[in-house]
Write an enzyme that holds these catalytic residues in place. Sequence first.
Site, PDB file in Angstrom:
ATOM      1  N   PHE A  25       0.810  -1.221   0.000  1.00  0.00           N
ATOM      2  CA  PHE A  25       0.000   0.000   0.000  1.00  0.00           C
ATOM      3  C   PHE A  25       0.845   1.273   0.000  1.00  0.00           C
ATOM      4  CE2 PHE A  25       0.328  -1.362   4.507  1.00  0.00           C
ATOM      5  CZ  PHE A  25       0.916  -0.231   5.075  1.00  0.00           C
ATOM      6  N   ARG A  53      -3.538   9.123  20.322  1.00  0.00           N
ATOM      7  CA  ARG A  53      -3.865   7.888  19.591  1.00  0.00           C
ATOM      8  C   ARG A  53      -5.327   7.497  19.819  1.00  0.00           C
ATOM      9  NH1 ARG A  53      -0.593   5.869  15.437  1.00  0.00           N
ATOM     10  NH2 ARG A  53      -1.667   3.909  15.817  1.00  0.00           N
ATOM     11  N   THR A  59      -6.541   2.311  13.237  1.00  0.00           N
ATOM     12  CA  THR A  59      -5.977   2.526  11.894  1.00  0.00           C
ATOM     13  C   THR A  59      -7.038   2.361  10.809  1.00  0.00           C
ATOM     14  OG1 THR A  59      -3.847   1.708  12.691  1.00  0.00           O
ATOM     15  CG2 THR A  59      -4.179   1.734  10.304  1.00  0.00           C
ATOM     16  N   ARG A  70     -10.822   9.308  12.868  1.00  0.00           N
ATOM     17  CA  ARG A  70     -10.942   8.327  11.783  1.00  0.00           C
ATOM     18  C   ARG A  70     -12.342   7.708  11.746  1.00  0.00           C
ATOM     19  NH1 ARG A  70      -4.997   5.581  12.840  1.00  0.00           N
ATOM     20  NH2 ARG A  70      -3.798   6.909  11.421  1.00  0.00           N
ATOM     21  N   ASN A  80      -7.218   7.226   5.695  1.00  0.00           N
ATOM     22  CA  ASN A  80      -7.691   7.352   7.076  1.00  0.00           C
ATOM     23  C   ASN A  80      -7.419   8.709   7.730  1.00  0.00           C
ATOM     24  OD1 ASN A  80      -5.004   7.021   7.515  1.00  0.00           O
ATOM     25  ND2 ASN A  80      -5.178   5.202   8.807  1.00  0.00           N
ATOM     26  N   HIS A  83      -2.498  11.095  10.775  1.00  0.00           N
ATOM     27  CA  HIS A  83      -1.392  10.324  11.355  1.00  0.00           C
ATOM     28  C   HIS A  83      -1.149  10.823  12.775  1.00  0.00           C
ATOM     29  CE1 HIS A  83       2.600   8.537  11.893  1.00  0.00           C
ATOM     30  NE2 HIS A  83       2.907   9.705  12.460  1.00  0.00           N
TER      31      HIS A  83
HETATM   32  N1  ADP Z   1      -3.633  -2.638   4.931  1.00  0.00           N
HETATM   33  C1  ADP Z   1      -3.513  -1.352   4.590  1.00  0.00           C
HETATM   34  N2  ADP Z   1      -3.999  -0.915   3.404  1.00  0.00           N
HETATM   35  C2  ADP Z   1      -3.870   0.382   3.027  1.00  0.00           C
HETATM   36  N3  ADP Z   1      -3.267   1.348   3.769  1.00  0.00           N
HETATM   37  C3  ADP Z   1      -2.774   0.947   4.978  1.00  0.00           C
HETATM   38  C4  ADP Z   1      -2.867  -0.408   5.441  1.00  0.00           C
HETATM   39  N4  ADP Z   1      -2.257  -0.471   6.670  1.00  0.00           N
HETATM   40  C5  ADP Z   1      -1.826   0.773   6.936  1.00  0.00           C
HETATM   41  N5  ADP Z   1      -2.133   1.635   5.936  1.00  0.00           N
HETATM   42  C6  ADP Z   1      -1.821   3.079   5.868  1.00  0.00           C
HETATM   43  O1  ADP Z   1      -0.512   3.277   6.381  1.00  0.00           O
HETATM   44  C7  ADP Z   1      -0.579   4.150   7.526  1.00  0.00           C
HETATM   45  C8  ADP Z   1       0.457   3.716   8.533  1.00  0.00           C
HETATM   46  O2  ADP Z   1       0.101   2.438   9.042  1.00  0.00           O
HETATM   47  P1  ADP Z   1       0.249   2.101  10.592  1.00  0.00           P
HETATM   48  O3  ADP Z   1       1.468   2.769  11.128  1.00  0.00           O
HETATM   49  O4  ADP Z   1       0.133   0.629  10.730  1.00  0.00           O
HETATM   50  O5  ADP Z   1      -1.071   2.738  11.245  1.00  0.00           O
HETATM   51  P2  ADP Z   1      -1.279   4.056  12.130  1.00  0.00           P
HETATM   52  O6  ADP Z   1      -1.389   5.231  11.185  1.00  0.00           O
HETATM   53  O7  ADP Z   1      -2.579   3.820  12.870  1.00  0.00           O
HETATM   54  O8  ADP Z   1      -0.098   4.153  13.058  1.00  0.00           O
HETATM   55  C9  ADP Z   1      -2.021   4.024   8.023  1.00  0.00           C
HETATM   56  O9  ADP Z   1      -2.424   5.151   8.776  1.00  0.00           O
HETATM   57  C10 ADP Z   1      -2.785   3.885   6.720  1.00  0.00           C
HETATM   58  O10 ADP Z   1      -2.960   5.163   6.109  1.00  0.00           O
HETATM   59 MG    MG Z   2       1.883   4.162  12.603  1.00  0.00          MG
END
Ligand code: ADP
Ligand code: MG
Length: 118
Positions: A25, A53, A59, A70, A80, A83
């Site tokens: 992704f 958070r 996420t 979100r 989403n 960040h």
């Molecule tokens: N399976 C996925 N498919 C598409 N985009 C994803 C996926 N997992 C994560 N992302 C994107 O990558 C960003 C970073 O992922 P992550 O660090 O795991 O989550 P977070 O933003 O909640 O810390 C997410 O906020 C999302 O925009």
């Molecule tokens: Mg993250």
Amino acid sequence: MAARFEVLPEARVTEQYREHLSKPFFPSLKQYIMGGPCFLMIWEGHNAVAIVRKLIGATNPQEAAPGTIRGDMGIDIGRNVIHASDSPESASREIAIHFKPAELFAYARIDESVLYEY
Ligand SMILES: Nc1ncnc2c1ncn2[C@@H]1O[C@H](COP(=O)(O)OP(=O)(O)O)[C@@H](O)[C@H]1O
Ligand SMILES: [Mg+2]
């Protein structure tokens, strides 16, 4: 504290999300993040990372509670909206990517004595 509104350059997006570089992704995430300006903010306060958070939600917006950013503003995981750093260590790393020391402001809030117990 700090804030800036800007379109992120590719090099900083790549550094910000370096643990996701090899994920399928990532190209779509980069395109999304760079598709318009972002509002970058540094917040501080007791337990700020954990509180923020919770405020942004899970996420996957489809699993994020109503009332979270979100949960209220997103639908797809790859879109989403927001960040937030996931630990104080990540926050330090990410602050250094996006801000110069001269852009950071430290000051005492006038209402600290009513906000904080200690
Ligand atoms: N399976 C996925 N498919 C598409 N985009 C994803 C996926 N997992 C994560 N992302 C994107 O990558 C960003 C970073 O992922 P992550 O660090 O795991 O989550 P977070 O933003 O909640 O810390 C997410 O906020 C999302 O925009
Ligand atoms: Mg993250």
